[in-house]
Write a protein that holds these residues in place. Sequence first.
Motif, mmCIF file in Angstrom:
data_model
loop_
_atom_site.group_PDB
_atom_site.id
_atom_site.type_symbol
_atom_site.label_atom_id
_atom_site.label_comp_id
_atom_site.label_asym_id
_atom_site.label_seq_id
_atom_site.Cartn_x
_atom_site.Cartn_y
_atom_site.Cartn_z
ATOM 1 N N CYS A 210 0.829 -1.212 0.000
ATOM 2 C CA CYS A 210 0.000 0.000 0.000
ATOM 3 C C CYS A 210 0.863 1.261 0.000
ATOM 4 O O CYS A 210 0.543 2.235 -0.690
ATOM 5 C CB CYS A 210 -0.945 0.002 1.194
ATOM 6 S SG CYS A 210 -2.278 -1.206 1.059
ATOM 7 N N ASP A 211 1.946 1.243 0.752
ATOM 8 C CA ASP A 211 2.849 2.387 0.797
ATOM 9 C C ASP A 211 3.451 2.645 -0.583
ATOM 10 O O ASP A 211 3.468 3.776 -1.063
ATOM 11 C CB ASP A 211 3.945 2.150 1.836
ATOM 12 C CG ASP A 211 4.880 3.331 1.971
ATOM 13 O OD1 ASP A 211 4.386 4.461 2.163
ATOM 14 O OD2 ASP A 211 6.103 3.120 1.884
ATOM 15 N N TYR A 212 3.938 1.592 -1.227
ATOM 16 C CA TYR A 212 4.586 1.744 -2.536
ATOM 17 C C TYR A 212 3.586 2.156 -3.616
ATOM 18 O O TYR A 212 3.897 3.005 -4.456
ATOM 19 C CB TYR A 212 5.265 0.431 -2.924
ATOM 20 C CG TYR A 212 6.151 0.560 -4.143
ATOM 21 C CD1 TYR A 212 7.377 1.195 -4.060
ATOM 22 C CD2 TYR A 212 5.759 0.045 -5.366
ATOM 23 C CE1 TYR A 212 8.196 1.313 -5.166
ATOM 24 C CE2 TYR A 212 6.568 0.153 -6.477
ATOM 25 C CZ TYR A 212 7.789 0.790 -6.376
ATOM 26 O OH TYR A 212 8.594 0.912 -7.479
ATOM 27 N N LEU A 213 2.385 1.581 -3.576
ATOM 28 C CA LEU A 213 1.378 1.885 -4.599
ATOM 29 C C LEU A 213 0.518 3.094 -4.245
ATOM 30 O O LEU A 213 -0.334 3.499 -5.034
ATOM 31 C CB LEU A 213 0.478 0.666 -4.833
ATOM 32 C CG LEU A 213 1.160 -0.579 -5.391
ATOM 33 C CD1 LEU A 213 0.163 -1.729 -5.479
ATOM 34 C CD2 LEU A 213 1.774 -0.288 -6.749
ATOM 35 N N GLN A 214 0.718 3.645 -3.039
ATOM 36 C CA GLN A 214 -0.068 4.785 -2.569
ATOM 37 C C GLN A 214 -1.564 4.481 -2.676
ATOM 38 O O GLN A 214 -2.325 5.177 -3.362
ATOM 39 C CB GLN A 214 0.286 6.054 -3.343
ATOM 40 C CG GLN A 214 1.712 6.538 -3.099
ATOM 41 C CD GLN A 214 1.915 6.948 -1.651
ATOM 42 O OE1 GLN A 214 1.306 7.895 -1.185
ATOM 43 N NE2 GLN A 214 2.755 6.228 -0.932
ATOM 44 N N CYS A 215 -1.970 3.399 -1.993
ATOM 45 C CA CYS A 215 -3.365 2.979 -2.018
ATOM 46 C C CYS A 215 -3.768 2.481 -0.636
ATOM 47 O O CYS A 215 -2.949 2.429 0.283
ATOM 48 C CB CYS A 215 -3.583 1.891 -3.071
ATOM 49 S SG CYS A 215 -2.756 0.324 -2.707
ATOM 50 N N GLN A 216 -5.005 2.094 -0.509
ATOM 51 C CA GLN A 216 -5.547 1.534 0.719
ATOM 52 C C GLN A 216 -5.740 0.032 0.530
ATOM 53 O O GLN A 216 -5.910 -0.445 -0.600
ATOM 54 C CB GLN A 216 -6.897 2.179 1.049
ATOM 55 C CG GLN A 216 -6.808 3.653 1.383
ATOM 56 C CD GLN A 216 -6.032 3.878 2.674
ATOM 57 O OE1 GLN A 216 -6.279 3.221 3.682
ATOM 58 N NE2 GLN A 216 -5.098 4.814 2.626
ATOM 59 N N PRO A 217 -5.737 -0.761 1.621
ATOM 60 C CA PRO A 217 -5.964 -2.199 1.490
ATOM 61 C C PRO A 217 -7.259 -2.532 0.732
ATOM 62 O O PRO A 217 -7.307 -3.496 -0.029
ATOM 63 C CB PRO A 217 -6.031 -2.690 2.938
ATOM 64 C CG PRO A 217 -5.173 -1.719 3.686
ATOM 65 C CD PRO A 217 -5.419 -0.387 3.007
ATOM 66 N N GLY A 218 -8.278 -1.721 0.916
ATOM 67 C CA GLY A 218 -9.546 -1.937 0.215
ATOM 68 C C GLY A 218 -9.449 -1.749 -1.289
ATOM 69 O O GLY A 218 -10.309 -2.230 -2.030
ATOM 70 N N ASP A 219 -8.416 -1.061 -1.751
ATOM 71 C CA ASP A 219 -8.193 -0.935 -3.191
ATOM 72 C C ASP A 219 -7.657 -2.248 -3.765
ATOM 73 O O ASP A 219 -7.825 -2.524 -4.957
ATOM 74 C CB ASP A 219 -7.187 0.176 -3.497
ATOM 75 C CG ASP A 219 -7.666 1.545 -3.051
ATOM 76 O OD1 ASP A 219 -8.895 1.780 -3.043
ATOM 77 O OD2 ASP A 219 -6.806 2.380 -2.707
ATOM 78 N N LEU A 220 -7.012 -3.041 -2.921
ATOM 79 C CA LEU A 220 -6.373 -4.276 -3.355
ATOM 80 C C LEU A 220 -7.220 -5.517 -3.132
ATOM 81 O O LEU A 220 -7.085 -6.503 -3.847
ATOM 82 C CB LEU A 220 -5.042 -4.468 -2.609
ATOM 83 C CG LEU A 220 -4.020 -3.341 -2.727
ATOM 84 C CD1 LEU A 220 -2.834 -3.622 -1.819
ATOM 85 C CD2 LEU A 220 -3.592 -3.164 -4.163
ATOM 86 N N LEU A 221 -8.083 -5.481 -2.125
ATOM 87 C CA LEU A 221 -8.855 -6.655 -1.729
ATOM 88 C C LEU A 221 -10.346 -6.344 -1.726
ATOM 89 O O LEU A 221 -10.762 -5.272 -1.284
ATOM 90 C CB LEU A 221 -8.441 -7.107 -0.328
ATOM 91 C CG LEU A 221 -6.957 -7.393 -0.114
ATOM 92 C CD1 LEU A 221 -6.672 -7.625 1.362
ATOM 93 C CD2 LEU A 221 -6.512 -8.572 -0.941
ATOM 94 N N ALA A 222 -11.139 -7.297 -2.198
ATOM 95 C CA ALA A 222 -12.594 -7.151 -2.190
ATOM 96 C C ALA A 222 -13.214 -8.452 -1.693
ATOM 97 O O ALA A 222 -12.692 -9.541 -1.949
ATOM 98 C CB ALA A 222 -13.103 -6.823 -3.588
ATOM 99 N N PHE A 223 -14.331 -8.350 -1.004
ATOM 100 C CA PHE A 223 -15.046 -9.501 -0.482
ATOM 101 C C PHE A 223 -16.172 -9.864 -1.429
ATOM 102 O O PHE A 223 -16.907 -8.997 -1.896
ATOM 103 C CB PHE A 223 -15.604 -9.182 0.906
ATOM 104 C CG PHE A 223 -16.511 -10.245 1.445
ATOM 105 C CD1 PHE A 223 -15.993 -11.436 1.916
ATOM 106 C CD2 PHE A 223 -17.873 -10.056 1.472
ATOM 107 C CE1 PHE A 223 -16.831 -12.424 2.414
ATOM 108 C CE2 PHE A 223 -18.717 -11.030 1.975
ATOM 109 C CZ PHE A 223 -18.192 -12.220 2.435
ATOM 110 N N GLU A 224 -16.309 -11.163 -1.702
ATOM 111 C CA GLU A 224 -17.414 -11.655 -2.524
ATOM 112 C C GLU A 224 -18.168 -12.686 -1.697
ATOM 113 O O GLU A 224 -17.593 -13.683 -1.252
ATOM 114 C CB GLU A 224 -16.864 -12.279 -3.809
ATOM 115 C CG GLU A 224 -17.941 -12.686 -4.776
ATOM 116 C CD GLU A 224 -17.353 -13.219 -6.065
ATOM 117 O OE1 GLU A 224 -17.005 -14.410 -6.096
ATOM 118 O OE2 GLU A 224 -17.237 -12.435 -7.011
ATOM 119 N N SER A 225 -19.449 -12.458 -1.496
ATOM 120 C CA SER A 225 -20.234 -13.364 -0.657
ATOM 121 C C SER A 225 -20.566 -14.654 -1.391
ATOM 122 O O SER A 225 -20.476 -14.738 -2.616
ATOM 123 C CB SER A 225 -21.530 -12.676 -0.208
ATOM 124 O OG SER A 225 -22.364 -12.453 -1.323
ATOM 125 N N ALA A 226 -20.983 -15.653 -0.645
ATOM 126 C CA ALA A 226 -21.313 -16.957 -1.201
ATOM 127 C C ALA A 226 -22.460 -16.866 -2.207
ATOM 128 O O ALA A 226 -22.518 -17.630 -3.151
ATOM 129 C CB ALA A 226 -21.660 -17.931 -0.082
#
Length: 74
Positions: A52-68
């Motif tokens: 996140c530091d290197y890409l200047q982003c937030q964890p939520g920019d990298l990960l998403a939740f998909e429900s069953a």
Amino acid sequence: MRIIVNLDVVMAQRKISSKALAQHIGITEANLSLLKRGKVKGIRFATLAAICDYLQCQPGDLLAFESAESYPNE
């Protein structure tokens, strides 16, 4: 439920190569590739923070939740 990894999308938006990111955060390109494809069971917070530091982003920019309910055939 599953976690979708959008690391490759964020890297493409910022025109960052896998080699550059792997070198900066201190992991191998092979491990970064596994992470980008969502083939890992976990990630250390320190690694996530470095990405996140290197890409200047937030964890939520990298990960998403998909429900069953989003993928009923599994």
